[in-house]
Write a protein that holds these residues in place. Structure first.
Motif, PDB file in Angstrom:
ATOM      1  N   UNK A 166      10.541  -7.224 -26.852  1.00  0.00           N
ATOM      2  CA  UNK A 166      11.475  -6.198 -27.303  1.00  0.00           C
ATOM      3  C   UNK A 166      11.128  -4.812 -26.765  1.00  0.00           C
ATOM      4  N   UNK A 167       9.914  -4.670 -26.212  1.00  0.00           N
ATOM      5  CA  UNK A 167       9.503  -3.370 -25.678  1.00  0.00           C
ATOM      6  C   UNK A 167       9.736  -3.249 -24.173  1.00  0.00           C
ATOM      7  N   UNK A 168      10.247  -4.312 -23.545  1.00  0.00           N
ATOM      8  CA  UNK A 168      10.613  -4.201 -22.132  1.00  0.00           C
ATOM      9  C   UNK A 168      11.902  -3.394 -22.047  1.00  0.00           C
ATOM     10  N   UNK A 169      11.907  -2.284 -21.299  1.00  0.00           N
ATOM     11  CA  UNK A 169      13.106  -1.430 -21.263  1.00  0.00           C
ATOM     12  C   UNK A 169      14.325  -2.180 -20.743  1.00  0.00           C
ATOM     13  N   UNK A 170      15.471  -1.931 -21.353  1.00  0.00           N
ATOM     14  CA  UNK A 170      16.744  -2.511 -20.915  1.00  0.00           C
ATOM     15  C   UNK A 170      17.539  -1.434 -20.168  1.00  0.00           C
ATOM     16  N   UNK A 171      17.980  -1.765 -18.975  1.00  0.00           N
ATOM     17  CA  UNK A 171      18.752  -0.808 -18.172  1.00  0.00           C
ATOM     18  C   UNK A 171      19.981  -1.516 -17.634  1.00  0.00           C
ATOM     19  N   UNK A 172      21.070  -0.782 -17.532  1.00  0.00           N
ATOM     20  CA  UNK A 172      22.289  -1.351 -16.974  1.00  0.00           C
ATOM     21  C   UNK A 172      22.188  -1.525 -15.472  1.00  0.00           C
ATOM     22  N   UNK A 173      23.014  -2.424 -14.940  1.00  0.00           N
ATOM     23  CA  UNK A 173      22.975  -2.702 -13.510  1.00  0.00           C
ATOM     24  C   UNK A 173      23.746  -1.684 -12.685  1.00  0.00           C
ATOM     25  N   UNK A 174      24.354  -0.701 -13.324  1.00  0.00           N
ATOM     26  CA  UNK A 174      25.123   0.289 -12.589  1.00  0.00           C
ATOM     27  C   UNK A 174      24.286   1.278 -11.813  1.00  0.00           C
ATOM     28  N   UNK A 175      22.997   1.359 -12.103  1.00  0.00           N
ATOM     29  CA  UNK A 175      22.124   2.298 -11.392  1.00  0.00           C
ATOM     30  C   UNK A 175      21.116   1.522 -10.545  1.00  0.00           C
ATOM     31  N   UNK A 176      20.580   2.207  -9.522  1.00  0.00           N
ATOM     32  CA  UNK A 176      19.540   1.576  -8.699  1.00  0.00           C
ATOM     33  C   UNK A 176      18.321   1.245  -9.539  1.00  0.00           C
ATOM     34  N   UNK A 177      18.005   2.123 -10.508  1.00  0.00           N
ATOM     35  CA  UNK A 177      16.854   1.861 -11.384  1.00  0.00           C
ATOM     36  C   UNK A 177      17.091   0.610 -12.220  1.00  0.00           C
ATOM     37  N   UNK A 178      18.323   0.432 -12.696  1.00  0.00           N
ATOM     38  CA  UNK A 178      18.642  -0.750 -13.479  1.00  0.00           C
ATOM     39  C   UNK A 178      18.542  -2.019 -12.661  1.00  0.00           C
ATOM     40  N   UNK A 179      19.018  -1.967 -11.423  1.00  0.00           N
ATOM     41  CA  UNK A 179      18.929  -3.154 -10.569  1.00  0.00           C
ATOM     42  C   UNK A 179      17.473  -3.454 -10.227  1.00  0.00           C
ATOM     43  N   UNK A 180      16.668  -2.405 -10.018  1.00  0.00           N
ATOM     44  CA  UNK A 180      15.244  -2.615  -9.759  1.00  0.00           C
ATOM     45  C   UNK A 180      14.566  -3.248 -10.969  1.00  0.00           C
ATOM     46  N   UNK A 181      14.957  -2.833 -12.164  1.00  0.00           N
ATOM     47  CA  UNK A 181      14.375  -3.421 -13.375  1.00  0.00           C
ATOM     48  C   UNK A 181      14.723  -4.901 -13.472  1.00  0.00           C
ATOM     49  N   UNK A 182      15.965  -5.250 -13.118  1.00  0.00           N
ATOM     50  CA  UNK A 182      16.361  -6.657 -13.116  1.00  0.00           C
ATOM     51  C   UNK A 182      15.528  -7.446 -12.113  1.00  0.00           C
ATOM     52  N   UNK A 183      15.431  -6.940 -10.884  1.00  0.00           N
ATOM     53  CA  UNK A 183      14.688  -7.653  -9.845  1.00  0.00           C
ATOM     54  C   UNK A 183      13.225  -7.791 -10.245  1.00  0.00           C
ATOM     55  N   UNK A 184      12.660  -6.746 -10.828  1.00  0.00           N
ATOM     56  CA  UNK A 184      11.269  -6.803 -11.271  1.00  0.00           C
ATOM     57  C   UNK A 184      11.098  -7.868 -12.345  1.00  0.00           C
ATOM     58  N   UNK A 185      12.024  -7.921 -13.289  1.00  0.00           N
ATOM     59  CA  UNK A 185      11.934  -8.907 -14.369  1.00  0.00           C
ATOM     60  C   UNK A 185      11.992 -10.332 -13.818  1.00  0.00           C
ATOM     61  N   UNK A 186      12.899 -10.570 -12.865  1.00  0.00           N
ATOM     62  CA  UNK A 186      13.011 -11.920 -12.304  1.00  0.00           C
ATOM     63  C   UNK A 186      11.794 -12.234 -11.440  1.00  0.00           C
TER      64      UNK A 186
END
Length: 252
Positions: free
Chosen positions: A56-76
């Protein structure tokens, strides 16, 4: 080096790129018993970063920003790194299985290592390195909970946790297509297609172990879900799950 000893060397390696190189070099060979002095306290080998936090402490970010997409790629990428260790652990942890079991899970480890490298490449393109963002340890905690029984491991890791990727990845791909992130979605399409085989390998060896013990697979799977407080969260990608060997009685 015999195959399980070589797999153990890769399992305890802490540097992600060296781990991937060791995994890529694994070949079919003599299925050796591990020496009794293997240092299991070094399992799993992983780097000091990323910092591990509660899910629950992993930040959630939307995919609309480059930072959000980077967070998704990092998580996967973190999931794939853990999946390398999970596959290697199956090779090293469980004794007395057919040679094909060890060959199957080495092949999975090699796929997962390739997936990790694909995602790290994309992460670098987005201006990040693996380890730059926090992650959680849920996949490896499941490995620890199932370390005592190969049948339970096959049921609850490939057929629950890894199969969850079959359910959620198509929606992520659709969202990435909407926003035009072709480089990321192309990588996820490769991973999704190949993860069906990984889940199918879990199914194959779950059924093999059920047969050895005189257990009916579908009812045993449902009983293990209940015993471990696990439920399958809809919507399920039933087509992919059926391709990976699930039957209706396991999904109802």
């Amino acid at each position: 080096m015999a195959v399980r000893s070589a797999a153990f060397a890769a399992l305890i390696e802490t540097d992600p790129l060296r781990k991937c190189a060791l995994v890529a070099a694994l070949t079919a060979g003599a299925v050796d018993p591990l020496p009794p002095d293997c240092d299991w306290h070094r399992v799993p080998g992983r780097p000091a970063r990323p910092p591990l936090v509660r899910p629950r402490d992993v930040p959630r970010r939307g995919l609309g920003s480059a930072q959000g997409r980077a967070a998704l790629v990092h998580a996967v990428a973190h999931i794939e790194f853990n999946a390398i260790n999970l596959a290697l652990d199956a090779v090293c942890r469980f004794d007395g299985l057919p040679d094909a079991f060890y060959a199957d899970w080495i092949s999975v480890a090699q796929d997962e290592a390739r997936h990790f490298c694909m995602l790290r490449e994309r992460l670098l393109q987005l201006g990040y390195e693996y380890g730059d963002l926090p992650a959680h340890n849920g996949l490896w905690e499941a490995a620890e909970k199932t370390a005592g029984d190969a049948l339970v491991r096959m049921a609850l890791v490939p057929r629950v946790l890894e199969a969850r990727g079959l359910d959620v990845t198509p929606g992520i791909i659709a969202r990435l297509r909407e926003i035009g992130d072709t480089p990321t979605l192309a990588r996820l399409e490769v991973i999704l297609a190949e993860e069906v085989r990984h889940v199918a390998i879990g199914t194959r060896w779950f059924r093999h172990l059920c047969a050895e013990r005189g257990l009916e697979p579908a009812s045993t799977f449902r009983a293990l879900l209940d015993a471990h407080g696990v439920r399958l969260h809809p919507p399920l990608n039933r087509a992919a799950r059926f391709e990976a060997g699930f039957v209706d009685a396991e999904l109802s």
